[in-house]
Write a protein that holds these residues in place. Structure first.
Motif, PDB file in Angstrom:
ATOM      1  N   GLN A 207      26.557   1.360  44.129  1.00 10.40           N
ATOM      2  CA  GLN A 207      26.641   2.575  44.041  1.00 10.40           C
ATOM      3  C   GLN A 207      27.188   2.824  42.650  1.00 10.40           C
ATOM      4  O   GLN A 207      26.583   3.790  41.967  1.00 10.40           O
ATOM      5  N   ARG A 208      28.265   2.233  41.959  1.00  6.20           N
ATOM      6  CA  ARG A 208      28.573   2.477  40.748  1.00  6.20           C
ATOM      7  C   ARG A 208      27.364   2.210  39.541  1.00  6.20           C
ATOM      8  O   ARG A 208      27.119   3.352  38.720  1.00  6.20           O
ATOM      9  N   ILE A 211      24.849   5.330  40.091  1.00  4.27           N
ATOM     10  CA  ILE A 211      25.237   6.573  39.392  1.00  4.27           C
ATOM     11  C   ILE A 211      25.269   6.361  37.962  1.00  4.27           C
ATOM     12  O   ILE A 211      24.853   7.441  37.225  1.00  4.27           O
ATOM     13  N   THR A 224      33.058   6.492  36.921  1.00  2.00           N
ATOM     14  CA  THR A 224      33.162   6.373  38.563  1.00  2.00           C
ATOM     15  C   THR A 224      34.813   6.107  38.605  1.00  2.00           C
ATOM     16  O   THR A 224      35.299   5.373  37.999  1.00  2.00           O
ATOM     17  N   LYS A 246      20.439  14.943  41.271  1.00  2.00           N
ATOM     18  CA  LYS A 246      21.877  14.909  41.524  1.00  2.00           C
ATOM     19  C   LYS A 246      22.226  15.264  42.922  1.00  2.00           C
ATOM     20  O   LYS A 246      23.167  14.392  43.563  1.00  2.00           O
ATOM     21  N   LEU A 249      21.353  12.212  44.927  1.00  2.00           N
ATOM     22  CA  LEU A 249      22.228  10.816  44.487  1.00  2.00           C
ATOM     23  C   LEU A 249      23.648  11.110  45.088  1.00  2.00           C
ATOM     24  O   LEU A 249      24.233  10.230  45.797  1.00  2.00           O
ATOM     25  N   THR A 253      25.032   8.288  47.877  1.00  2.00           N
ATOM     26  CA  THR A 253      26.247   7.727  47.835  1.00  2.00           C
ATOM     27  C   THR A 253      27.507   8.327  48.208  1.00  2.00           C
ATOM     28  O   THR A 253      28.827   7.892  48.064  1.00  2.00           O
ATOM     29  N   SER A 255      29.212  11.336  47.348  1.00  2.00           N
ATOM     30  CA  SER A 255      30.145  11.355  46.250  1.00  2.00           C
ATOM     31  C   SER A 255      29.854  12.631  45.765  1.00  2.00           C
ATOM     32  O   SER A 255      29.101  13.283  46.192  1.00  2.00           O
ATOM     33  N   TYR A 257      30.542  15.319  41.878  1.00  2.00           N
ATOM     34  CA  TYR A 257      30.702  15.060  40.456  1.00  2.00           C
ATOM     35  C   TYR A 257      31.386  16.428  39.797  1.00  2.00           C
ATOM     36  O   TYR A 257      31.251  17.405  40.088  1.00  2.00           O
ATOM     37  N   ALA A 267      32.512  10.651  38.358  1.00  2.00           N
ATOM     38  CA  ALA A 267      32.117  10.717  39.893  1.00  2.00           C
ATOM     39  C   ALA A 267      33.201  10.187  40.796  1.00  2.00           C
ATOM     40  O   ALA A 267      33.782   9.214  40.277  1.00  2.00           O
TER      41      ALA A 267
END
Length: 657
Positions: A207-208, A211, A224, A246, A249, A253, A255, A257, A267
């Motif tokens: 995931q990191r 992103i 992150t 975005k 994503l 994930t 997440s 932002y 993130a």
């Protein structure tokens, strides 16, 4: 040789000049002294006496200002026609007619004052029409109405201000709602500046790393948080822009932002704790104009419970709400508030209160003598002579009458004015003879011809601006004080205190106490009662722009009687609901008072005979008072068209656009 020139001269001389010369010659032949009068009066040589005589006198200022009787009558007719136009709310036509009447009769100031009143109403109507056009999106129509208002009254401040607002909105390019004009933010909002273009991604990584690679493709460096896990994830998307990428994503994930600047982003895992810790909060103040305290509390609950904006504070004194929340939350909150504010209709109630009063009294006819006096003539003569012995002796001693001439002595007493009475003023009728001669003296008779009539009209005009469903109250009258109770803080009996109730050492204290004993002061409690008219109205605007009016009217007055010193009040009330079209009028009439009385004064029996009862005295009184209330609703702010508002989508713990 002399004849041809004379012939040519007669051909060139106008007929009028020849007549003037002939008249001058006749005047000189008849009145030779006219030459001396002409020499005494300095006149120009080229001006003949006949021409001087024909010149009219120069008009004075008084003759120029004084209108003819024909113009006055015409001005009165034009004024009446203009008043009808004014009552029909054709203010501009009424203004032109009033100005025409003022030109025909300049000396009448009422015409000029009426023209100014019509001008004020015409300008107000144009401003209201411009407001309706502006709310409906018809800016050219609003601008034309305001321009016409300035033509009628170039110095009108309100029309000028509305025109300036239209110019400001034209410069800004849009008609902003009221809450946006007063709202503001403390600083600029940080926005990302990604590179334009479409990108495709087919990645299977942590995931990191995912992103960072996706944001790097659009020219943005991503940092992150530790809450982002390193679990592998598959991400496949083709030909997508930055916004769609975005969003996909964030779903892949789990997440969200937070922009740090135009090219850096933070993130973090999408949890409530992380959003409260990392989300950038914006502050905005929204003005809730015209809302009540309960409505503002409901708006605060909406922000806290629906949009999760815990930092929402309402200031009732200024009518504002201050919200601290992320930008997406504020945008969603503003979208909802816009529907609440712009969707509320406003109604202008034009109320005319007309009071009509009529008093009529007519007193006609004859009041015949009601009493008759009978007396003995000889006894009445002796009574008068015995009562005026001194005057009788003076008359006899002066030789005006003989001692036995009773009639002469009575005539002198009456002529001198020393003796008077109703017997001598009303006349007598004699009957009998000798010592038994008697007289009958009637009472006085009265002839009445009296007519008294009066009419009064009073007009009050009030305007109420109410929101849809908002109640409004109109009071007209006075407040009357009524004593409801009274109390006393002192007792009438004073205890015996040595030195105080007795003489003691000070006599002044005793005298002061004696003045206070038996006097118990009382303090009254007063309640003020509203007398007159109390009108409560509530306007509700329907979808077809009809207006439903809820009317509650109460009239309170003193009855004239009292119980225990407190006056008795008369109350009249009316309540009802009426639905009328916008711009139409509803009339509420109330008859306040009506009385009629008829009094007949005459001789019993004679006044009841047909034909003779018209000769007796009649006193007829007629009084009535009527109250008319005319209510005309005008929808100055219409509600939005029916339909659904745009749906607001909520992603995760925070709202998104």
């Amino acid at each position: 040789m002399a004849h041809p020139p004379q012939t040519r001269f007669r051909r060139r001389c106008p007929a009028g000049s020849a007549i003037d010369m002939l008249a001058a010659a006749l005047l000189l032949a008849t009145f030779p002294n006219a030459l001396f009068a002409q020499a005494a009066d300095p006149v120009a040589p080229s001006q003949s006496p006949s021409a001087q005589k024909a010149q009219p006198a120069a008009p004075t200022d008084t003759d120029q200002e004084r209108p003819r009787e024909k113009d006055r009558r015409r001005a009165a007719k034009v004024y009446l026609a203009a008043s009808k136009l004014f009552m029909d709310e054709h203010f501009e036509d009424a203004l032109l007619a009033y100005e025409q009447a003022a030109k025909l009769d300049p000396g009448n100031t009422n015409y000029r004052l009426a023209a100014e009143v019509a001008r004020s109403h015409a300008v107000t109507a144009l401003i209201q029409s411009a407001a309706k056009s502006r709310l409906g999106g018809n800016e050219p129509g609003a601008r034309a109405a305001l321009a016409r208002a300035l033509e009628l009254d170039p110095k009108n401040v309100e029309a000028t201000q509305h025109l300036y607002e239209l110019g400001d909105e034209a410069i800004s390019g849009q008609d902003r709602p009221l809450y946006e004009r007063a709202a503001g933010t403390p600083g600029d909002v940080v926005e990302l500046a990604p590179e334009a273009g479409l990108h495709s991604f087919h990645l299977h990584t942590g995931q990191r790393q995912l992103i960072q690679q996706v944001f790097k493709a659009f020219g943005i460096d991503a940092t992150t948080d530790e809450s982002i896990k390193s679990a592998p994830v598959r991400f496949d998307i083709d030909d997508a822009n930055f916004r769609d990428t975005k969003r996909a994503l964030a779903l892949a994930t789990d997440s969200f932002y937070v922009p740090l600047d135009a090219h850096h982003v933070l993130a973090a895992s999408d949890t409530r704790t992380n959003r409260q810790e990392f989300s950038r909060l914006e502050m905005e103040t929204v003005y809730l104009a015209g809302m009540k305290a309960d409505d503002m509390t409901a708006v605060s609950n909406l922000a806290k419970q629906v949009f999760s904006a815990e930092q929402a504070q309402v200031t009732a004194s200024t009518g504002t709400i201050t919200v601290r929340a992320p930008l997406e939350t504020l945008e969603a909150f503003n979208s909802t508030i816009r529907e609440l504010i712009d969707g509320q209709s406003q109604v202008l109630l034009d109320v005319h209160v007309i009071q009509l009063a009529h008093m009529h009294e007519r007193n006609t006819g004859v009041t015949p003598p009601q009493t008759f006096s009978a007396f003995n003539v000889y006894a009445e003569e002796q009574s008068i002579l015995n009562a005026n012995q001194s005057l009788v002796q003076q008359i006899i001693s002066s030789g005006l009458a003989a001692p036995g001439d009773t009639l002469a002595i009575l005539g002198i007493l009456l002529a001198s004015g020393q003796v008077s009475g109703s017997v001598f003023s009303n006349g007598v009728a004699l009957f009998g003879g000798g010592l038994t001669q008697s007289a009958l003296a009637p009472g006085g008779a009265t002839l009445n011809l009296n007519l008294n009539s009066s009419d009064s009209r009073e007009l009050d005009q009030i305007q109420l601006r109410l929101g849809d469903g908002e109640p409004g109250t109109l009071k007209e009258g006075e407040r009357y004080p009524i004593q409801t109770s009274s109390f006393s803080g002192l007792s009438g009996s004073v205890p015996s205190i040595p030195g105080l109730t007795g003489a003691g050492a000070s006599g002044s204290l005793s005298s002061l106490l004696s003045s206070l004993q038996g006097a118990v002061p009382s303090v009254p409690q007063v309640e003020y009662q509203d007398l007159g008219l109390t009108l409560k109205t509530t306007a509700n605007v329907m979808r077809n722009h009809d207006v439903a009016l809820t009317i509650e009217m109460q009239i309170t007055a003193l009855s004239g009687a009292a119980i225990n010193g407190n006056p008795i009040l008369n109350n009249r009330a009316y309540s009802g609901v009426v639905t009328i079209k916008e711009g139409s009028a509803v009339v509420v009439a109330s008859e306040l008072d009506k009385s009629e009385s008829r009094n007949i004064s005459g001789t019993p029996g004679l006044s009841e005979i047909p034909g003779l009862n018209n000769l007796t005295d009649k006193d007829v009184q007629e009084n009535y008072a009527t109250l008319l209330i005319i209510i005309t609703p005008h929808v100055i702010r219409g509600m939005q068209a029916g339909g659904h508002t745009p749906m607001i989508r909520m992603d995760g713990a925070g709202p998104a656009r």
